[in-house]
Design an enzyme around this catalytic site. Structure first.
Site, PDB file in Angstrom:
ATOM      1  N   CYS A  13       0.846  -1.203  -0.268  1.00 37.51           N
ATOM      2  CA  CYS A  13       0.102   0.121  -0.293  1.00 37.51           C
ATOM      3  C   CYS A  13       0.996   1.243   0.184  1.00 37.51           C
ATOM      4  O   CYS A  13       1.796   1.176   0.495  1.00 37.51           O
ATOM      5  CB  CYS A  13      -1.344   0.418   1.028  1.00 37.51           C
ATOM      6  SG  CYS A  13      -1.839  -1.228   1.250  1.00 37.51           S
ATOM      7  N   ARG A  38       2.908  -0.185  -5.552  1.00 39.47           N
ATOM      8  CA  ARG A  38       2.595  -0.825  -3.893  1.00 39.47           C
ATOM      9  C   ARG A  38       1.556  -1.324  -3.923  1.00 39.47           C
ATOM     10  O   ARG A  38       0.947  -1.506  -2.738  1.00 39.47           O
ATOM     11  CB  ARG A  38       2.767   0.190  -2.863  1.00 39.47           C
ATOM     12  CG  ARG A  38       4.124   0.955  -2.988  1.00 39.47           C
ATOM     13  CD  ARG A  38       3.941   1.795  -1.980  1.00 39.47           C
ATOM     14  NE  ARG A  38       4.253   1.484  -0.732  1.00 39.47           N
ATOM     15  CZ  ARG A  38       5.593   1.467   0.150  1.00 39.47           C
ATOM     16  NH1 ARG A  38       6.443   1.593  -0.813  1.00 39.47           N
ATOM     17  NH2 ARG A  38       5.791   0.755   1.278  1.00 39.47           N
ATOM     18  N   TRP A  85      -2.608  -2.527  -1.460  1.00 39.64           N
ATOM     19  CA  TRP A  85      -2.817  -3.543  -1.812  1.00 39.64           C
ATOM     20  C   TRP A  85      -4.235  -4.764  -0.325  1.00 39.64           C
ATOM     21  O   TRP A  85      -2.980  -4.276   0.496  1.00 39.64           O
ATOM     22  CB  TRP A  85      -2.134  -4.232  -2.170  1.00 39.64           C
ATOM     23  CG  TRP A  85      -1.445  -5.361  -2.201  1.00 39.64           C
ATOM     24  CD1 TRP A  85      -2.005  -6.168  -3.483  1.00 39.64           C
ATOM     25  CD2 TRP A  85      -0.843  -6.742  -1.633  1.00 39.64           C
ATOM     26  NE1 TRP A  85      -1.310  -7.388  -3.222  1.00 39.64           N
ATOM     27  CE2 TRP A  85      -1.299  -8.140  -2.119  1.00 39.64           C
ATOM     28  CE3 TRP A  85      -1.409  -6.989  -0.696  1.00 39.64           C
ATOM     29  CZ2 TRP A  85      -0.811  -9.663  -2.141  1.00 39.64           C
ATOM     30  CZ3 TRP A  85      -0.865  -8.456   0.421  1.00 39.64           C
ATOM     31  CH2 TRP A  85      -0.928  -9.135  -0.852  1.00 39.64           C
ATOM     32  N   GLY A 112       0.760  -2.108   6.407  1.00 36.36           N
ATOM     33  CA  GLY A 112       1.228  -2.676   7.600  1.00 36.36           C
ATOM     34  C   GLY A 112       0.679  -3.720   8.202  1.00 36.36           C
ATOM     35  O   GLY A 112      -1.350  -3.849   7.392  1.00 36.36           O
ATOM     36  N   GLU A 499       2.619 -14.108 -13.793  1.00 41.40           N
ATOM     37  CA  GLU A 499       2.562 -13.072 -12.890  1.00 41.40           C
ATOM     38  C   GLU A 499       1.812 -12.582 -14.464  1.00 41.40           C
ATOM     39  O   GLU A 499       0.556 -11.925 -13.664  1.00 41.40           O
ATOM     40  CB  GLU A 499       3.895 -11.948 -13.187  1.00 41.40           C
ATOM     41  CG  GLU A 499       4.306 -12.808 -12.078  1.00 41.40           C
ATOM     42  CD  GLU A 499       4.990 -11.634 -12.017  1.00 41.40           C
ATOM     43  OE1 GLU A 499       6.034 -11.012 -10.983  1.00 41.40           O
ATOM     44  OE2 GLU A 499       6.544 -11.692 -12.469  1.00 41.40           O
ATOM     45  N   HIS A 515      10.857 -37.944 -12.829  1.00 42.65           N
ATOM     46  CA  HIS A 515      10.524 -38.278 -11.579  1.00 42.65           C
ATOM     47  C   HIS A 515       8.749 -38.174 -10.771  1.00 42.65           C
ATOM     48  O   HIS A 515       8.696 -37.576  -9.545  1.00 42.65           O
ATOM     49  CB  HIS A 515      11.667 -37.814 -10.587  1.00 42.65           C
ATOM     50  CG  HIS A 515      12.822 -38.052 -11.028  1.00 42.65           C
ATOM     51  ND1 HIS A 515      13.388 -39.277 -10.383  1.00 42.65           N
ATOM     52  CD2 HIS A 515      14.336 -37.631 -11.562  1.00 42.65           C
ATOM     53  CE1 HIS A 515      14.809 -40.082 -11.042  1.00 42.65           C
ATOM     54  NE2 HIS A 515      14.652 -39.066 -11.613  1.00 42.65           N
TER      55      HIS A 515
END
Length: 619
Positions: A13, A38, A85, A112, A499, A515
């Site tokens: 953010c 951000r 965000w 945060g 993305e 494998h």
């Protein structure tokens, strides 16, 4: 190597605040646009107008908020703004910042995570607070309002002591229309000091066109910002004497120019950014490299017995290539770790270990937290970073600047190749200190200097790559496979496709397909085979035959002159011949173009893919 540091989870953010003579709304909106890397789930703005707190919030990108404030003819005397965000609560108008108390006496924007927000919310509800959002941020607004009895600074400081987590926030209060209160706790905030105007931001790039004079807010500091002055107080409430620093980085105005997307522009900038990464760092006479940023510490590199490389995402992939280089060329045991996992280990760090921490933004929370743990153990840390003044660049003992310039596209392109070039130079310097002959160093320098022209050649083949991309763009599953140096490139190529095109793509060691993963191969799952590692070329040819035997389409990325592919694979992207140690750079550029054109064909938002943010500053 004199290497400095902080803690914790940081919120993605972007915060922006303005006090001054300019139009506060326009200045804040313009600042937010530069912070959209951000996050861009929602955006909002608030401020004081005629003694009242007013605000506007919109879901989506900042341009939606800009249209709304223009239609409303929004006017503010001062402003705080935010681009989000989402962490707590889905993207919505209600969950967008700013957040208010019930009396709408204050507005607050926050980066945060408040780890104890549920306990605080329960207590505040019992006191009569009415919550309207799903966010942890709203807790801070109600908490400060409940503590405010006329002394705003006291209320903020008391609230900080009750909050757990990593956070930064800025708030305005209707009783103090001429100030913004700013708090930093394990999350970056910086004040920009102008001429009778002040800025607050998560990143100085947001106000760099107006001033390069900055004050970084340290842990648990509270700043009271006015239009012509500021005061900073420490955790004990004592006034701190803060030095105004001058940013020396050049911040250009980002423009797509003639390109359709920033991402495409940044892919095509790589001949220049690769050259910028090595220019004036090579010593052809002695066949070595040097860095002005770590010159006084270079003798200490001779004592290094182990290397630990930390990074996340694309930076981790660059570090993977670096780990191969340090072991192959410098013969130094090298450990590679994903920062988000390493930070929760109780690691054994032998004496004489050099840590190389890689982050484009310099604000990657997991990498910073991992570095903090290592610094506490007395370990030397060298950072590779693209942002001057970032947290990582300030806490590391030394920092090498990537010189890639602003990267606007959320998926990293030019930063990756710059990181690999710098790691190659650092490896060259350490190899020459140990076992590498001067003539071998000179040959390696020649190979580095050839990279720009070789990448130019790949970019000239973009129309051919676009045709291949269009052919395969309808598929929903891809494999990228490679061996040795090409394995990290396969991881990075798959990440780029994931993305920006939203395709399920897996990077895989080619020898490991049998494998288990080969069970997924069929005619609807194309494989991009990265063949330009001469030391393992015959082996990957065998892996391609295994894929073709199961009807899997194969796109080969191979060096000019490599034999045995035509008539076997479905399509080939030819790249110039490069020594194995540097072959990852041109091969990566080819995968970037492939991912870009597939995403373009699918009509996705290439510069700002869904659910992502450029600077991953939250855990």
């Amino acid at each position: 190597m004199r290497l400095r540091m902080r803690s914790g989870v940081r919120g993605m953010c972007g915060i922006f605040g303005y006090l001054g003579r300019r139009n506060a709304v326009k200045t804040a909106i313009d600042g937010l646009k530069k912070l959209e890397y951000r996050g861009y789930d929602s955006a909002g703005i608030a401020g004081v107008f005629q003694g009242q707190i007013i605000g506007c919030k919109e879901v989506g990108k900042v341009e939606g908020l800009e249209r709304e404030v223009q239609e409303l003819d929004f006017q503010l005397e001062s402003a705080i703004a935010h681009t989000r965000w989402a962490t707590h609560g889905k993207p919505s108008q209600i969950n967008a910042h700013p957040h208010y108390d019930n009396a709408r006496s204050l507005a607050l924007v926050h980066n945060g995570i408040i780890e104890n927000h549920l306990a605080l919310k329960k207590e505040l509800v019992s006191q009569g607070a009415r919550f309207v959002s799903e966010t942890d941020t709203e807790v801070i607004s109600h908490l400060i309002a409940s503590l405010y009895k006329g002394d705003l600074l006291f209320a903020v400081r008391k609230a900080i002591g009750m909050l757990k987590g990593a956070f930064a926030f800025a708030l305005i209060h209707k009783d103090f229309p001429d100030q913004i209160v700013v708090v930093g706790h394990e999350s970056p905030l910086v004040i920009g000091v102008g001429e009778q105007e002040m800025f607050v931001s998560s990143d100085p790039v947001a106000f760099s066109e107006f001033t390069h004079n900055v004050v970084f807010i340290a842990n648990d500091e509270v700043a009271v910002v006015h239009r012509d002055t500021f005061e900073v107080f420490d955790a004990a409430g004592q006034r701190s004497e803060k030095k105004i620093e001058k940013l020396t980085a050049k911040f250009g105005t980002a423009s797509k120019g003639a390109y359709e997307h920033y991402t495409l522009k940044e892919i095509f900038e790589q001949p220049q950014t690769i050259r910028s990464a090595y220019v004036d760092r090579l010593s052809e006479e002695f066949g070595t490299a040097h860095f002005e940023e770590v010159q006084t510490e270079m003798p200490e590199l001779l004592d290094v017995e182990r290397i630990l490389i930390l990074g996340c995402g694309t930076s981790w992939h660059a570090g993977y290539l670096g780990a191969y280089l340090f072991e192959d060329m410098a013969r130094i045991p090298t450990q590679l770790e994903i920062s988000s996992e390493y930070r929760y280990k109780n690691p054994l760090v032998p004496h004489r270990t050099l840590v190389i921490a890689i982050s484009q933004s310099g604000e990657t929370a997991d990498t910073i937290a991992a570095v903090r743990e290592l610094k506490a153990k007395g370990t030397k840390v060298l950072a590779l970073c693209n942002v001057h003044g970032s947290t990582l660049s300030r806490i590391a003992d030394a920092c090498i600047n990537m010189r890639a310039g602003p990267e606007i596209g959320v998926c990293s392109t030019k930063a990756f190749t710059s990181q690999v070039v710098i790691l190659s130079l650092l490896c060259l310097a350490m190899a020459r200190m140990r076992n590498m002959h001067k003539e071998d160093g000179k040959r390696f320098i020649t190979a580095i200097e050839d990279l720009s022209a070789q990448v130019e050649q790949i970019l000239e083949t973009a129309p051919h790559i676009e045709k291949i991309a269009n052919k395969y763009a309808h598929h929903e599953n891809f494999f990228f496979v490679g061996r040795r140096y090409m394995y990290p490139v396969s991881l990075e190529g798959a990440l780029k496709l994931k993305e920006i095109s939203y395709i399920n793509a897996n990077g895989y060691p080619a020898g490991e397909l049998k494998h288990g993963a080969i069970a997924l191969i069929n005619e609807n799952c194309p494989t991009v085979a990265l063949c330009s590692n001469k030391g393992t070329y015959e082996k990957i040819l065998s892996n391609i035959m295994e894929i073709k035997a199961r009807n899997g389409p194969v796109i080969a990325i191979a060096e000019s002159g490599q034999k045995g592919l035509e008539g076997i694979v479905d399509d080939i992207i030819w790249i110039p011949e490069v020594i194995d140690e540097l072959a990852g750079i041109p091969a990566t550029v080819a995968t970037q173009l492939l991912a870009y054109y597939i995403a373009r064909k699918r009509g996705t938002d290439i510069d700002k893919p869904r659910n992502l943010a450029k600077s991953v500053t939250v855990e």
